[in-house]
Design a protein around this motif. Structure first.
Motif, PDB file in Angstrom:
ATOM      1  N   GLN A 134      51.255   4.850 -20.173  1.00 20.88           N
ATOM      2  CA  GLN A 134      51.330   4.344 -21.535  1.00 20.88           C
ATOM      3  C   GLN A 134      50.363   3.184 -21.728  1.00 20.88           C
ATOM      4  OE1 GLN A 134      55.311   3.357 -22.823  1.00 20.88           O
ATOM      5  NE2 GLN A 134      54.574   2.037 -24.477  1.00 20.88           N
ATOM      6  N   GLU A 135      49.689   3.210 -22.869  1.00 20.74           N
ATOM      7  CA  GLU A 135      48.802   2.119 -23.265  1.00 20.74           C
ATOM      8  C   GLU A 135      49.006   1.851 -24.737  1.00 20.74           C
ATOM      9  OE1 GLU A 135      44.742   2.764 -22.391  1.00 20.74           O
ATOM     10  OE2 GLU A 135      45.014   2.900 -20.219  1.00 20.74           O
ATOM     11  N   ALA A 136      48.811   0.624 -25.111  1.00 20.66           N
ATOM     12  CA  ALA A 136      48.931   0.244 -26.515  1.00 20.66           C
ATOM     13  C   ALA A 136      47.551   0.296 -27.150  1.00 20.66           C
ATOM     14  CB  ALA A 136      49.526  -1.151 -26.652  1.00 20.66           C
ATOM     15  N   SER A 137      47.400   1.106 -28.202  1.00 17.52           N
ATOM     16  CA  SER A 137      46.115   1.222 -28.886  1.00 17.52           C
ATOM     17  C   SER A 137      45.973   0.110 -29.903  1.00 17.52           C
ATOM     18  CB  SER A 137      46.022   2.575 -29.581  1.00 17.52           C
ATOM     19  OG  SER A 137      47.037   2.686 -30.570  1.00 17.52           O
ATOM     20  N   GLN A 138      44.837   0.056 -30.564  1.00 18.84           N
ATOM     21  CA  GLN A 138      44.603  -0.948 -31.573  1.00 18.84           C
ATOM     22  C   GLN A 138      45.524  -0.739 -32.765  1.00 18.84           C
ATOM     23  OE1 GLN A 138      40.484  -0.692 -32.537  1.00 18.84           O
ATOM     24  NE2 GLN A 138      39.814  -1.738 -30.697  1.00 18.84           N
ATOM     25  N   ALA A 139      45.818  -1.809 -33.388  1.00 16.89           N
ATOM     26  CA  ALA A 139      46.683  -1.726 -34.551  1.00 16.89           C
ATOM     27  C   ALA A 139      45.989  -0.998 -35.690  1.00 16.89           C
ATOM     28  CB  ALA A 139      47.086  -3.140 -35.001  1.00 16.89           C
TER      29      ALA A 139
END
Length: 456
Positions: free
Chosen positions: A35-40
């Motif tokens: 899991q990675e957090a992408s740009q808002a």
């Protein structure tokens, strides 16, 4: 505040998924998704996302029938041959060459003939005043042709003038390195100015249907000055070649989206301008009243045209300890070194103690490998001081192993040789396709040397 989107990235192949899976669907790896957090997802990010918001491009199949591009003959047969049949409406042609070689002369002659045949021609000179161009036109005998002549270097002024009247049939800009755009602060001739001026003029030609011809300066290396992207922007790139000491000029196509490349047109510089040469083979051959050692006629092909040219070699013994010279005019010097190395390694001939000079008669530059066999025969003839017959031509590619390999368009080469009165030919294997001329096949260079050594 915008909520960050969650994505799962495969650590093996980089595949991005919207949810977690045990196996990556792209690389089939197990437990590789993390899991990675992408740009808002902000309005700014959505605006700069190129996946949407554009205009859809209409996609067509390859099987659709398209009419061939219409041609506008220039009135000069040799010029039309290089262009592929004439000028195409909306095309952009770039022609380069050494200073004084005749670029402006041939374009002014072509412009006058198109105008005399009912075409509309605009000739913009950025290097010379209007009166200077008029003097050249008077010398060429085309002063009465209805060519619209102007002098200017500002792209804005040129486009304003062109937009105020119907689009011309032909637009000539001489030269592109002298133009400038007032939207840039760079000096004329710089990379940015050449790119910007060319882009505006080419866009005008594409939208109006006018045939655009740009004259380009060349560097000391013979390449067109300015950015390399200029040659990619245009449809056709022509080079005007020739030596100041010779009256012949070669117009060669190195890029042509509407025709073949490496096609040549031959002209002769005369008092009244450039005259077309319909049979260049007869001009590139010197007076051959008696046989001379080191002289062999090569049956070559330039584009689709067979051309016969004389290869002249001179071999001179040098004193012991001196470094021998290798001088070449009209051929590749590295190719000559290869042929000399094969002659020494495979045929037992010693050239290390001799100076070697090679010249292509008439000022033509030969680039095809088929000239190897003619050059080797000329070198052996000069080394042995044994003249070759006047009615003989030769062609074939030499490999490093000493083999002589077949070349293309053998029938056209032999037909041209027979038309000019030659009766014999030295050809590679499977090159015996001529009925009008007697051929002798040589599978290896050693066989050719043995033939020349034992006597023709």
């Amino acid at each position: 505040m915008a909520k960050p989107q969650v994505r799962y990235v495969c650590q093996s192949c980089g595949s991005i998924q919207s949810k977690w899976m045990g196996q990556c669907p792209d690389c089939q790896g197990w437990n590789t998704l993390e899991q990675e957090a992408s740009q808002a997802a902000t309005p700014f990010a959505n605006k700069h996302n190129l996946r949407g918001g554009g205009r859809r491009i209409e996609l067509a199949s390859l099987s659709s029938e398209i009419e061939p591009a219409p041609r506008r003959p220039t009135g000069m047969t040799e010029f039309d041959r290089v262009l592929g049949g004439g000028l195409v409406p909306g095309c952009a042609v770039l022609i380069g060459g050494d200073p004084g070689i005749g670029k402006s002369t041939i374009l002014l002659q072509a412009a006058a003939r198109i105008a005399d045949n009912g075409g509309s021609v605009v000739y913009i000179s950025g290097e010379e005043a209007v009166d200077q161009v008029r003097l050249r036109a008077d010398r060429l005998g085309v002063a009465q042709s209805p060519v619209q002549l102007g002098a200017g270097t500002a792209v804005r002024d040129i486009l304003t003038t062109l937009e105020s009247q119907p689009a011309p049939t032909l637009l000539v800009i001489d030269s592109i390195q002298t133009l400038y755009s007032d939207q840039l602060e760079a000096a004329p001739g710089t990379v940015s100015q050449v790119r910007a001026a060319s882009h505006e003029l080419i866009r005008y030609a594409k939208t109006s249907g006018a045939s655009l011809v740009l004259v380009g300066h060349v560097t000391k290396d013979g390449q067109i000055a300015g950015p390399r992207v200029l040659e990619h922007m245009v449809d056709t790139v022509l080079y005007f070649e020739g030596e100041r000491s010779h009256a012949f000029r070669i117009l060669r196509a190195v890029k042509n989206r509407f025709g073949g490349t490496d096609e040549i047109g031959v002209f002769e510089m005369q008092e009244k301008g450039l005259a077309e040469v319909t049979n260049p083979s007869a001009l590139f051959l010197t007076d051959r009243d008696r046989p001379v050692a080191g002289s062999v006629v090569f049956a070559g092909v330039e584009g689709t045209r067979p051309v016969l040219v004389e290869m002249q070699a001179l071999v001179v013994r040098v004193p012991s300890g001196a470094t021998p010279r290798r001088a070449v005019v009209g051929w590749d010097s590295s190719r000559l070194s290869m042929v000399l190395a094969v002659l020494e390694a495979r045929c037992g001939l010693a050239f290390s103690g001799h100076e070697v000079y090679l010249n292509v008669a008439g000022g033509l530059r030969i680039g095809e490998p088929a000239a190897d066999m003619a050059v080797a025969a000329a070198l052996v003839s000069a080394l042995l001081d044994r003249p070759m017959p006047n009615d003989l031509v030769a062609y074939g590619e030499i490999a490093l192993s000493g083999e002589i390999r077949p070349v293309s368009q053998s029938a056209a080469r032999l037909k041209e040789a027979a038309k000019l009165g030659f009766t014999r030919a030295f050809v590679p294997p499977r090159g015996n396709s001529g009925r009008e001329i007697a051929t002798v096949e040589f599978p290896t260079l050693a066989a050719l040397v043995d033939h020349l050594t034992d006597g023709l």
